[in-house]
Scaffold this motif. Structure first.
Motif, PDB file in Angstrom:
ATOM      1  N   GLN A 310      -2.933  33.555  48.698  1.00 25.86           N
ATOM      2  CA  GLN A 310      -2.405  32.574  49.625  1.00 25.86           C
ATOM      3  C   GLN A 310      -0.959  32.888  49.997  1.00 25.86           C
ATOM      4  OE1 GLN A 310      -3.065  29.090  47.328  1.00 25.86           O
ATOM      5  NE2 GLN A 310      -5.171  28.811  47.975  1.00 25.86           N
ATOM      6  N   GLN A 311      -0.187  33.340  49.009  1.00 23.50           N
ATOM      7  CA  GLN A 311       1.197  33.680  49.290  1.00 23.50           C
ATOM      8  C   GLN A 311       1.283  34.831  50.285  1.00 23.50           C
ATOM      9  OE1 GLN A 311       3.017  34.418  45.523  1.00 23.50           O
ATOM     10  NE2 GLN A 311       2.481  32.417  44.708  1.00 23.50           N
ATOM     11  N   ASN A 312       0.364  35.765  50.156  1.00 23.14           N
ATOM     12  CA  ASN A 312       0.386  36.910  51.046  1.00 23.14           C
ATOM     13  C   ASN A 312       0.075  36.525  52.491  1.00 23.14           C
ATOM     14  OD1 ASN A 312       0.986  38.598  48.919  1.00 23.14           O
ATOM     15  ND2 ASN A 312      -1.157  39.107  48.488  1.00 23.14           N
ATOM     16  N   SER A 313      -0.551  35.366  52.667  1.00 21.70           N
ATOM     17  CA  SER A 313      -0.899  34.955  54.020  1.00 21.70           C
ATOM     18  C   SER A 313       0.269  34.302  54.738  1.00 21.70           C
ATOM     19  CB  SER A 313      -2.098  33.995  53.992  1.00 21.70           C
ATOM     20  OG  SER A 313      -1.756  32.798  53.324  1.00 21.70           O
ATOM     21  N   TYR A 314       1.349  33.989  54.026  1.00 21.57           N
ATOM     22  CA  TYR A 314       2.550  33.405  54.617  1.00 21.57           C
ATOM     23  C   TYR A 314       3.735  34.300  54.307  1.00 21.57           C
ATOM     24  CZ  TYR A 314      -0.305  29.192  55.029  1.00 21.57           C
ATOM     25  OH  TYR A 314      -1.298  28.300  55.332  1.00 21.57           O
ATOM     26  N   ASN A 315       4.411  34.740  55.323  1.00 21.41           N
ATOM     27  CA  ASN A 315       5.551  35.640  55.155  1.00 21.41           C
ATOM     28  C   ASN A 315       6.839  34.827  55.221  1.00 21.41           C
ATOM     29  OD1 ASN A 315       7.146  37.910  54.937  1.00 21.41           O
ATOM     30  ND2 ASN A 315       6.989  38.451  57.105  1.00 21.41           N
ATOM     31  N   TRP A 316       7.214  34.240  54.092  1.00 22.11           N
ATOM     32  CA  TRP A 316       8.360  33.343  54.070  1.00 22.11           C
ATOM     33  C   TRP A 316       9.665  34.117  54.077  1.00 22.11           C
ATOM     34  CZ3 TRP A 316       6.957  28.823  55.452  1.00 22.11           C
ATOM     35  CH2 TRP A 316       5.748  28.272  55.021  1.00 22.11           C
ATOM     36  N   LYS A 317      10.649  33.553  54.795  1.00 20.47           N
ATOM     37  CA  LYS A 317      11.986  34.122  54.853  1.00 20.47           C
ATOM     38  C   LYS A 317      12.998  32.988  54.788  1.00 20.47           C
ATOM     39  CE  LYS A 317      10.459  37.969  57.791  1.00 20.47           C
ATOM     40  NZ  LYS A 317      10.659  38.667  59.093  1.00 20.47           N
ATOM     41  N   THR A 318      14.205  33.299  54.352  1.00 21.98           N
ATOM     42  CA  THR A 318      15.271  32.302  54.363  1.00 21.98           C
ATOM     43  C   THR A 318      15.965  32.321  55.726  1.00 21.98           C
ATOM     44  OG1 THR A 318      16.811  33.905  53.424  1.00 21.98           O
ATOM     45  CG2 THR A 318      15.698  32.419  51.892  1.00 21.98           C
ATOM     46  N   CYS A 319      16.529  31.194  56.100  1.00 22.50           N
ATOM     47  CA  CYS A 319      17.185  31.063  57.401  1.00 22.50           C
ATOM     48  C   CYS A 319      18.596  31.632  57.344  1.00 22.50           C
ATOM     49  CB  CYS A 319      17.252  29.597  57.816  1.00 22.50           C
ATOM     50  SG  CYS A 319      15.653  28.771  57.941  1.00 22.50           S
ATOM     51  N   ASN A 320      18.866  32.569  58.211  1.00 21.27           N
ATOM     52  CA  ASN A 320      20.219  33.103  58.357  1.00 21.27           C
ATOM     53  C   ASN A 320      20.875  32.375  59.529  1.00 21.27           C
ATOM     54  OD1 ASN A 320      22.557  34.628  58.343  1.00 21.27           O
ATOM     55  ND2 ASN A 320      21.640  36.334  59.471  1.00 21.27           N
ATOM     56  N   VAL A 321      21.696  31.371  59.206  1.00 21.35           N
ATOM     57  CA  VAL A 321      22.328  30.528  60.214  1.00 21.35           C
ATOM     58  C   VAL A 321      23.779  30.286  59.827  1.00 21.35           C
ATOM     59  CG1 VAL A 321      20.188  29.355  60.892  1.00 21.35           C
ATOM     60  CG2 VAL A 321      21.541  28.445  59.009  1.00 21.35           C
ATOM     61  N   THR A 322      24.557  29.836  60.788  1.00 21.42           N
ATOM     62  CA  THR A 322      25.974  29.576  60.526  1.00 21.42           C
ATOM     63  C   THR A 322      26.165  28.470  59.488  1.00 21.42           C
ATOM     64  OG1 THR A 322      26.588  30.280  62.756  1.00 21.42           O
ATOM     65  CG2 THR A 322      28.159  28.892  61.578  1.00 21.42           C
ATOM     66  N   ALA A 323      25.327  27.445  59.558  1.00 24.40           N
ATOM     67  CA  ALA A 323      25.456  26.314  58.633  1.00 24.40           C
ATOM     68  C   ALA A 323      25.029  26.663  57.221  1.00 24.40           C
ATOM     69  CB  ALA A 323      24.647  25.121  59.148  1.00 24.40           C
ATOM     70  N   GLY A 324      24.327  27.773  57.032  1.00 20.85           N
ATOM     71  CA  GLY A 324      23.908  28.198  55.701  1.00 20.85           C
ATOM     72  C   GLY A 324      23.039  27.168  55.000  1.00 20.85           C
ATOM     73  N   PRO A 325      23.363  26.803  53.746  1.00 15.70           N
ATOM     74  CA  PRO A 325      22.555  25.844  52.983  1.00 15.70           C
ATOM     75  C   PRO A 325      22.577  24.422  53.544  1.00 15.70           C
ATOM     76  CG  PRO A 325      23.961  27.151  51.536  1.00 15.70           C
ATOM     77  CD  PRO A 325      24.442  27.385  52.935  1.00 15.70           C
ATOM     78  N   ASP A 326      23.447  24.148  54.541  1.00 13.49           N
ATOM     79  CA  ASP A 326      23.570  22.793  55.099  1.00 13.49           C
ATOM     80  C   ASP A 326      22.920  22.672  56.482  1.00 13.49           C
ATOM     81  OD1 ASP A 326      25.043  22.248  52.835  1.00 13.49           O
ATOM     82  OD2 ASP A 326      26.971  22.588  53.809  1.00 13.49           O
ATOM     83  N   TYR A 327      21.995  23.534  56.772  1.00 14.71           N
ATOM     84  CA  TYR A 327      21.408  23.655  58.112  1.00 14.71           C
ATOM     85  C   TYR A 327      20.565  22.439  58.497  1.00 14.71           C
ATOM     86  CZ  TYR A 327      18.474  25.741  61.814  1.00 14.71           C
ATOM     87  OH  TYR A 327      17.815  26.007  62.984  1.00 14.71           O
ATOM     88  N   ILE A 328      20.901  21.834  59.642  1.00 22.78           N
ATOM     89  CA  ILE A 328      20.107  20.764  60.246  1.00 22.78           C
ATOM     90  C   ILE A 328      19.704  21.252  61.641  1.00 22.78           C
ATOM     91  CG2 ILE A 328      20.015  18.330  60.925  1.00 22.78           C
ATOM     92  CD1 ILE A 328      22.338  17.801  59.033  1.00 22.78           C
ATOM     93  N   PRO A 329      18.466  21.662  61.843  1.00 19.47           N
ATOM     94  CA  PRO A 329      18.072  22.341  63.086  1.00 19.47           C
ATOM     95  C   PRO A 329      18.454  21.606  64.362  1.00 19.47           C
ATOM     96  CG  PRO A 329      16.334  22.550  61.469  1.00 19.47           C
ATOM     97  CD  PRO A 329      17.360  21.641  60.865  1.00 19.47           C
ATOM     98  N   CYS A 330      18.263  20.283  64.420  1.00 15.20           N
ATOM     99  CA  CYS A 330      18.532  19.557  65.661  1.00 15.20           C
ATOM    100  C   CYS A 330      20.012  19.259  65.875  1.00 15.20           C
ATOM    101  CB  CYS A 330      17.733  18.252  65.691  1.00 15.20           C
ATOM    102  SG  CYS A 330      15.956  18.494  65.949  1.00 15.20           S
ATOM    103  N   LEU A 331      20.837  19.459  64.860  1.00 17.72           N
ATOM    104  CA  LEU A 331      22.276  19.222  64.996  1.00 17.72           C
ATOM    105  C   LEU A 331      23.075  20.513  64.999  1.00 17.72           C
ATOM    106  CD1 LEU A 331      22.798  16.090  62.691  1.00 17.72           C
ATOM    107  CD2 LEU A 331      22.350  16.171  65.138  1.00 17.72           C
TER     108      LEU A 331
END
Length: 848
Positions: A310-331
């Motif tokens: 099941q894990q192999n069926s999802y290719n998970w990645k971490t978000c590389n964004v300016t907000a880092g660990p505080d990322y709020i997509p709509c803001l």
């Protein structure tokens, strides 16, 4: 139950000629061996069959019977009169599908008919075949199958295992025929033998010097046991791919049991067990001493392989964004923010959701730790969890937040209450006794909340506060609040209405919130007027109230005086707090339209009759006022009951002539929903799922109706954010009427909160509805974003959706603590892990 009959064997022999003495001796010996083999295997004393079976029937019946009265099932959530949509299938008691092709497996017994055989060879063949354990092939001897005892209790059929035991006084040396399982079984009494699911074969267990055969009940997954050792529960599936109803409880300690209790519980396992029986369903490695079973080892390996696939069926990645660990997509949509024509009205602090929500996982801050539990968290939190110091540097002298070693500490102050929030709160009540914290005033809106100390200490006065502030230069203020265990969202008074219904807050509070209330015809203050309940108070604590030295403050006070008078707000009190050195002005909204009609100038104007004050999702602000309801059965015409009576009392404006969400008259709908969730929470969530509630503080009901789930948790030290999805019936005003709070939201977008905000999320039939409109994986990613590591998710939904969700969360290395399914309805209880993928994905629109 049909009793086993003695097989009478005719030992007469016919001879037509004379044989040698040796031949006769050999022939007689063969016959004696055959007789001995038949009598030792097929002779079944009646009392040894019937009595234990009867005891079994009693052991199964009693707990089921008690479940409707003094000892209900832990996971019972049948709400009585609730219709099907309300119960989500949990009260359906129809027969579930079992492991074999038939819908009902019935216990069987083999009756051995009396028959004379002429040849000893045939006798021996029959003896061997009769002990083969196979009831599906024709034997040389005639066998008749009879239906075993089956019972229907509470609408469910419970199959009982038919047991056939040999006489303890005789040696059962046979039964070692072609079955490899039987031969293994005789080597060790504690070994389990599991047959292939989906067939009609039985599971075999050894009983001291006797062969006992049990049929699997399709009401639940039974355990194969020896008399002294219990085995493991395995999850079953039906032949057509549907998940069989099952319970999988993990990581719960077993309490000690007496031998009598073990006997009762082993024979009467329920899907949602009652009392101590639930602990027998826990899978532990100690049930067979220091040695694990082959079934256990094999099952664990299969689950590991399945999870890996099941894990192999999802290719998970971490978000590389300016907000880092505080990322709020709509803001944090910098691409949309850069394209704004103006930021004069704080447009850059409003929601700008990307067209395609992210499917990457937000990283954790370095050194993240499990949050400090409430109420200690109100005073201090881990610096590593919210590693921001700017607010402490800027506001440290005002006692907002300070850095103290590895902690961030909160002295309980704010800009307007440096010497403590409780004194400030009590001073407000002394200024206007009608406020009556925790009685008349229960639900508060705190605008520009800072780190939300005001709302955090109002809990001591039995008040809940919806605090909000923008994600601005006051770094992570709302994140501080949530980490402390205080309700808060990221929002701003900008160009659009707040995501709340009209006329729901008892008090609106603003302490130096820096909102220009008086500009542009008072558009922002008129938005507060929309959400404030008639007769409610606006508490304004700001420098224009008490400072006359600065010209700007004088001008603001003059403008506010004119505006509030035109809005028909009454200035009931203006006082100065000598301890904190601040002044507080308290206004009251009118309870009638008399003042509106007597105004010489209609400014601000009244809103059009077609303007719905409850419309709040992406609706632009307007500089107008809605009329006060005056009809006795219209919401807002009367003040709610005092707290806590308002929690359970049906609101006066819910009428029997109107149909509720579940199809019943509104008052009955309301009551049935509350009774339903009280039963679920008390019998299941609080006691039956192993949740450590002392570690739970921030809770969200992702799809609420009447707020019954939150109401059922009123005695627990938690707060619940009730979310009404925009495509669900608009029941949010009812939730506020009960003294609870909530918000509108579209789950195809990100929620206006920081990552790692909530300890527990509850989703009742949300995902099956939302996946029709948007990407389910993106919604689960949002759940992962707002849930804390080691946070809990409880999902109630249809089996297909639950199964799909289970696959997704397993691929994210979440721990599945419990699964249950019945009649196409399922329940999933999982815990988020601290795992994050190593590979990253750059979100271009979130790069500043």
């Amino acid at each position: 139950m049909a009793l086993g009959k003695y097989a009478r064997i005719d030992t007469r022999r016919q001879s037509t000629n004379y044989c040698s003495t040796v031949t006769i001796v050999v022939f007689v010996a063969l016959c004696l061996v055959g007789v001995w083999m038949m009598t030792s295997s097929s002779v079944v004393p009646g009392q040894n069959v019937d009595v234990p079976a009867q005891e079994n029937k009693n052991e199964i019946k009693e707990p089921l019977a008690e479940s409707n009265e003094s000892n209900p099932k832990q996971f019972e959530d049948n709400p009585g009169d609730l219709p099907e949509d309300a119960t989500k299938g949990d009260n359906n008691r129809s027969q579930p599908q079992g492991e074999d092709k038939s819908n009902t497996q019935e216990t069987q017994e083999v009756k051995v008919e009396e028959k004379q055989e002429e040849k000893s060879e045939e006798k021996q063949d029959e003896v061997i075949k009769s002990n083969d354990g196979s009831n599906n092939e024709k034997q040389n001897e005639e066998s008749n199958t009879e239906n075993g005892d089956s019972k229907t209790l509470d609408g469910e059929k419970n199959s009982e295992a038919g047991e056939t035991k040999t006489n303890e006084g005789e040696n059962s040396g046979t039964g070692q025929g072609d079955s490899e399982e039987n031969s293994k079984e005789n080597k060790s009494e504690s070994d389990e033998t599991e047959k292939n699911p989906g067939t009609d074969e039985t599971e075999t267990k050894s009983d001291e010097n006797s062969g006992v055969t049990e049929k699997k009940s399709d009401a639940d997954d039974t355990k194969t046991k020896s008399d002294e050792n219990s085995g493991d529960t395995k999850d079953g599936k039906t032949g057509n791919g549907q998940i069989e109803e099952k319970v999988d409880l993990k990581n719960n300690k077993e309490s000690e049991k007496t031998s009598d209790e073990q006997a009762n519980n082993q024979s009467g396992v329920e899907v949602f067990p009652s009392g101590a029986q639930s602990e027998l369903l826990n899978e532990t490695a100690t049930q067979t001493g220091s040695w694990s079973t082959q079934a256990s080892e094999s099952r664990n390996e299969k689950e590991t392989q399945l999870a890996s696939n099941q894990q192999n069926s999802y290719n998970w990645k971490t978000c590389n964004v300016t907000a880092g660990p505080d990322y709020i997509p709509c803001l944090d949509n910098w691409q949309a923010i850069r394209s704004l024509r103006s930021t004069k009205h704080y447009e850059h602090r409003e929601r700008h959701c990307p067209q395609e929500p992210p499917t990457c996982l937000v990283p954790l801050p370095e050194g993240y730790k499990r949050p400090i539990e409430w109420p200690k968290s109100r005073e201090k939190i881990w610096y590593s969890n919210v590693p921001h110091t700017k607010l402490a540097e800027v506001k440290g002298h005002q006692n907002w937040v300070k850095v103290t070693g590895e902690y961030l500490t909160f002295p309980g102050g704010g800009t307007q209450f440096k010497h403590g929030a409780l004194h400030y709160i009590d001073f407000i009540n002394e200024s206007v006794p009608d406020i009556a914290w925790g009685k008349r005033s229960r639900v508060i809106l705190d605008v520009g909340c800072g780190v939300a100390s005001f709302g955090g200490f109002l809990f001591d006065r039995d008040v809940v506060t919806m605090s909000f502030a923008p994600k601005d230069e006051h770094e992570a203020q709302v994140q501080f609040a949530l980490e402390r265990g205080i309700p808060a969202i990221s929002a701003v008074m900008g160009t659009q209405r707040l995501p709340f219904p009209g006329r729901v807050f008892d008090i609106v509070h603003c302490a130096r919130c820096r909102v220009p209330w008086h500009i542009e015809g008072g558009k922002l203050l008129l938005e507060l007027n929309r959400v404030l309940r008639p007769g409610g108070f606006f508490v304004w604590s700001a420098t224009p109230v008490y400072q006359k030295k600065v010209a700007e403050d004088v001008q603001i006070w003059k403008a506010m005086t004119e505006l509030t008078k035109a809005m028909c707000w009454e200035l009931v009190s203006i006082t100065k707090d000598t301890v904190n050195g601040v002044g507080i002005a308290i206004y009251r909204k009118p309870t009638s339209n008399d003042c509106y009609e007597k105004r010489s100038q209609q400014e601000p104007p009244l809103c059009e009759a077609s303007d719905d004050p409850n419309a709040a999702w992406n609706v632009p602000l307007q500089a107008c006022m809605h009329k006060v309801p005056v009809d006795s059965v219209e919401r807002g015409s009367q003040w709610p009951e005092q707290w806590p009576a308002r929690l359970e009392k049906v609101p006066y404006w819910m009428l029997s002539s109107k149909v509720g969400v579940y199809g019943k008259p509104e008052p009955e709908d309301f009551t049935a929903d509350y009774e339903h969730w009280k039963r679920v929470v008390s019998k299941s969530y609080l006691n039956g799922m192993g949740i450590k509630w002392s570690s739970v503080r921030n809770v969200m009901d992702m799809r609420t109706i009447y707020g019954g789930f939150a109401a059922a948790l009123k005695d627990i030290k938690v707060w619940v954010m009730n979310v009404v999805p925009i495509d669900s019936p608009d029941t949010l005003p009812i939730i506020y009427e009960r003294g609870l709070f909530g918000i509108y939201h579209d789950w195809c977008e990100s929620f206006s909160t920081y990552p790692r905000s909530y300890d527990l999320l509850h989703a009742d039939h949300l995902f099956s509805k939302v996946k029709k409109r948007c990407n389910l994986v993106a919604v689960v990613v949002e759940v992962d974003r707002i849930l804390r590591p080691e946070g809990k998710l409880i999902v109630r939904d249809n089996v297909e959706t639950v199964s799909e969700l289970e696959n997704i969360v397993r691929s994210m290395h979440w721990e599945v603590r419990m699964t249950y399914s019945k009649d196409k309805e399922g329940l999933l209880y999982v815990e988020k892990s601290i795992w994050r993928p190593e590979e990253s994905e750059t979100i271009t629109y979130a790069i500043a």
